[in-house]
Design a protein around this motif. Structure first.
Motif, PDB file in Angstrom:
ATOM      1  N   LEU A  39       0.761  -1.310   0.157  1.00  0.00           N
ATOM      2  CA  LEU A  39       0.436   0.189   0.108  1.00  0.00           C
ATOM      3  C   LEU A  39       0.838   1.523   0.002  1.00  0.00           C
ATOM      4  N   GLN A  40       1.806   0.655   0.648  1.00  0.00           N
ATOM      5  CA  GLN A  40       2.499   2.248   1.012  1.00  0.00           C
ATOM      6  C   GLN A  40       3.431   3.188  -0.855  1.00  0.00           C
ATOM      7  N   LEU A  41       3.640   1.826  -0.632  1.00  0.00           N
ATOM      8  CA  LEU A  41       4.406   1.769  -2.456  1.00  0.00           C
ATOM      9  C   LEU A  41       3.383   2.519  -3.297  1.00  0.00           C
ATOM     10  N   ARG A  42       2.556   1.881  -3.247  1.00  0.00           N
ATOM     11  CA  ARG A  42       1.477   2.315  -4.474  1.00  0.00           C
ATOM     12  C   ARG A  42       1.366   4.126  -4.362  1.00  0.00           C
ATOM     13  N   GLN A  43       0.982   4.202  -6.223  1.00  0.00           N
ATOM     14  CA  GLN A  43       1.396   5.599  -6.836  1.00  0.00           C
ATOM     15  C   GLN A  43      -0.473   6.221  -6.637  1.00  0.00           C
ATOM     16  N   ASN A  44      -1.074   5.639  -5.647  1.00  0.00           N
ATOM     17  CA  ASN A  44      -2.763   5.835  -6.045  1.00  0.00           C
ATOM     18  C   ASN A  44      -2.761   6.429  -4.245  1.00  0.00           C
ATOM     19  N   ARG A  45      -3.008   7.922  -4.233  1.00  0.00           N
ATOM     20  CA  ARG A  45      -2.929   8.831  -2.807  1.00  0.00           C
ATOM     21  C   ARG A  45      -4.135   7.787  -1.986  1.00  0.00           C
ATOM     22  N   LEU A  46      -5.279   7.250  -1.667  1.00  0.00           N
ATOM     23  CA  LEU A  46      -5.653   6.565  -1.237  1.00  0.00           C
ATOM     24  C   LEU A  46      -5.046   5.730  -0.610  1.00  0.00           C
ATOM     25  N   LEU A  47      -4.604   4.977  -1.195  1.00  0.00           N
ATOM     26  CA  LEU A  47      -3.723   3.171  -1.111  1.00  0.00           C
ATOM     27  C   LEU A  47      -2.392   3.413  -0.146  1.00  0.00           C
ATOM     28  N   ARG A  48      -1.713   4.526  -0.901  1.00  0.00           N
ATOM     29  CA  ARG A  48      -0.275   5.081  -0.289  1.00  0.00           C
ATOM     30  C   ARG A  48      -1.033   5.613   1.199  1.00  0.00           C
ATOM     31  N   GLY A  49      -2.145   6.238   1.500  1.00  0.00           N
ATOM     32  CA  GLY A  49      -2.480   7.296   2.554  1.00  0.00           C
ATOM     33  C   GLY A  49      -3.000   6.362   3.468  1.00  0.00           C
ATOM     34  N   ALA A  50      -3.696   4.791   2.865  1.00  0.00           N
ATOM     35  CA  ALA A  50      -4.275   3.916   4.364  1.00  0.00           C
ATOM     36  C   ALA A  50      -2.709   3.313   4.097  1.00  0.00           C
ATOM     37  N   GLY A  51      -2.237   2.744   3.974  1.00  0.00           N
ATOM     38  CA  GLY A  51      -0.633   1.988   4.866  1.00  0.00           C
ATOM     39  C   GLY A  51       0.084   2.777   5.538  1.00  0.00           C
ATOM     40  N   TYR A  52       0.278   4.227   5.069  1.00  0.00           N
ATOM     41  CA  TYR A  52       0.898   5.050   6.177  1.00  0.00           C
ATOM     42  C   TYR A  52       0.196   5.089   7.395  1.00  0.00           C
ATOM     43  N   LEU A  53      -0.885   5.344   7.452  1.00  0.00           N
ATOM     44  CA  LEU A  53      -1.706   5.348   8.688  1.00  0.00           C
ATOM     45  C   LEU A  53      -2.071   4.116   9.059  1.00  0.00           C
ATOM     46  N   TYR A  54      -1.649   3.307   8.712  1.00  0.00           N
ATOM     47  CA  TYR A  54      -1.860   1.985   9.020  1.00  0.00           C
ATOM     48  C   TYR A  54      -0.664   2.047  10.025  1.00  0.00           C
ATOM     49  N   ALA A  55       0.294   2.268   9.292  1.00  0.00           N
ATOM     50  CA  ALA A  55       2.048   2.042  10.509  1.00  0.00           C
ATOM     51  C   ALA A  55       2.058   3.417  11.532  1.00  0.00           C
ATOM     52  N   ALA A  56       1.815   4.229  10.458  1.00  0.00           N
ATOM     53  CA  ALA A  56       1.271   5.704  11.661  1.00  0.00           C
ATOM     54  C   ALA A  56       0.207   5.265  13.181  1.00  0.00           C
ATOM     55  N   LEU A  57      -0.274   4.889  13.072  1.00  0.00           N
ATOM     56  CA  LEU A  57      -1.766   4.452  14.317  1.00  0.00           C
ATOM     57  C   LEU A  57      -1.317   3.341  14.998  1.00  0.00           C
ATOM     58  N   ILE A  58      -0.911   2.089  14.290  1.00  0.00           N
ATOM     59  CA  ILE A  58      -0.558   0.985  14.787  1.00  0.00           C
ATOM     60  C   ILE A  58       0.915   1.193  15.862  1.00  0.00           C
ATOM     61  N   ARG A  59       1.626   2.275  15.577  1.00  0.00           N
ATOM     62  CA  ARG A  59       3.354   2.069  16.136  1.00  0.00           C
ATOM     63  C   ARG A  59       2.865   3.371  17.282  1.00  0.00           C
ATOM     64  N   GLY A  60       1.528   4.225  17.019  1.00  0.00           N
ATOM     65  CA  GLY A  60       1.991   4.969  18.115  1.00  0.00           C
ATOM     66  C   GLY A  60       1.076   4.840  19.215  1.00  0.00           C
ATOM     67  N   ILE A  61       0.554   3.518  19.258  1.00  0.00           N
ATOM     68  CA  ILE A  61      -0.689   2.684  20.456  1.00  0.00           C
ATOM     69  C   ILE A  61       0.596   1.881  21.090  1.00  0.00           C
ATOM     70  N   PRO A  62       0.334   1.678  22.647  1.00  0.00           N
ATOM     71  CA  PRO A  62       0.748   0.710  23.288  1.00  0.00           C
ATOM     72  C   PRO A  62       0.687  -0.902  23.404  1.00  0.00           C
ATOM     73  N   ASP A  63       1.584  -1.485  22.235  1.00  0.00           N
ATOM     74  CA  ASP A  63       0.775  -3.091  22.361  1.00  0.00           C
ATOM     75  C   ASP A  63       0.104  -3.579  23.108  1.00  0.00           C
ATOM     76  N   LEU A  64      -0.558  -2.931  24.309  1.00  0.00           N
ATOM     77  CA  LEU A  64      -1.633  -3.412  25.578  1.00  0.00           C
ATOM     78  C   LEU A  64      -2.447  -3.028  25.280  1.00  0.00           C
ATOM     79  N   LEU A  65      -3.143  -1.832  24.806  1.00  0.00           N
ATOM     80  CA  LEU A  65      -4.047  -1.304  24.035  1.00  0.00           C
ATOM     81  C   LEU A  65      -4.559  -1.795  22.593  1.00  0.00           C
ATOM     82  N   VAL A  66      -3.973  -2.262  22.234  1.00  0.00           N
ATOM     83  CA  VAL A  66      -4.071  -2.344  20.868  1.00  0.00           C
ATOM     84  C   VAL A  66      -4.458  -4.478  21.179  1.00  0.00           C
ATOM     85  N   VAL A  67      -3.765  -5.255  22.042  1.00  0.00           N
ATOM     86  CA  VAL A  67      -4.831  -6.056  23.272  1.00  0.00           C
ATOM     87  C   VAL A  67      -6.046  -5.318  23.307  1.00  0.00           C
TER      88      VAL A  67
END
Length: 223
Positions: A39-67
């Motif tokens: 997703l992050q390497l796609r040319q489509n902005r929506l797809l690329r944005g979704a890929g970056y949002l997933y990474a930023a969101l999950i990495r920005g939340i403590p793993d315990l909260l994800v559980v």
């Protein structure tokens, strides 16, 4: 096993569950990582944005909260869909939560590794008559995999230790078994010291495997 007051076998079962949890999360998380990287390497902005949002969101939340989000949120979602309370399996919730977390980091590792391959490598492959797909599988991915191996392996070792947080939702992995043994025997120091040693053995074995894989991957670099 007398020093464990009969709980030695339980600790070993917990260690087995920890390994199973880590391996399952590694496989599913790697799949999430591939999707996130794609997703992050796609040319489509929506797809690329979704890929970056997933990474930023999950990495920005403590793993315990994800559980917690997966375990309790999953139960709530299924309850609304079915009209009755549905209890999520703690192991399955743990695998999914840890996979989400691992996948976010794996996506960044894979993206960085792919972008590190010199563009000239692609051009050379195309000059030799290889298609884009052939160039990807025979030229780009082998080089990117070698670059990604060390950080991917290190993140896998981190994942092995992260399995301990799943004990909070009742998964019978190593830390959960240690807590039960500690409460029953009133020997918390002994039980948690044993757990620390087991984790050292597991992470030590994983480190040796990683070092062997790195030596094998780079055996032709000095040729």
């Amino acid at each position: 096993m007398n020093i464990f007051h009969g709980f030695g076998s339980q600790l070993l079962l917990g260690a087995l569950a920890t390994v199973q949890l880590a391996l399952a999360s590694l496989v599913v998380g790697s799949l999430f990582g591939v999707i996130g990287c794609w997703l992050q390497l796609r040319q489509n902005r929506l797809l690329r944005g979704a890929g970056y949002l997933y990474a930023a969101l999950i990495r920005g939340i403590p793993d315990l909260l994800v559980v917690f989000a997966v375990y309790f949120g999953g139960s709530l979602t299924l309850a609304k869909l079915t009209g009755r309370y549905v209890e999520i399996d703690a192991f399955a919730a743990g695998v999914f939560a840890l996979s989400l977390s691992f996948g976010a980091y794996a996506a960044e590792i894979a993206r960085g590794a792919l972008l590190s391959v010199n563009a000239g490598q692609r051009e050379a492959a195309w000059t030799l008559g290889l298609s884009k797909t052939q160039a990807l599988w025979t030229v780009i991915l082998p080089q990117a995999a070698r670059t990604a191996l060390a950080p991917f392996g290190n993140q896998s070792i981190v994942l092995l230790k992260q399995t301990s947080i799943v004990s909070i939702v009742g998964c019978d992995e190593l830390m959960r078994k240690a807590a039960e043994a500690s409460g029953a025997t009133r020997q918390p120091f002994t039980m948690y010291l044993a757990v620390a040693l087991i984790y050292l053995v597991l992470t030590g074995a994983a480190t040796l495997l990683l070092e062997r894989a790195e030596r094998r991957a780079s055996r032709y670099l000095g040729a």
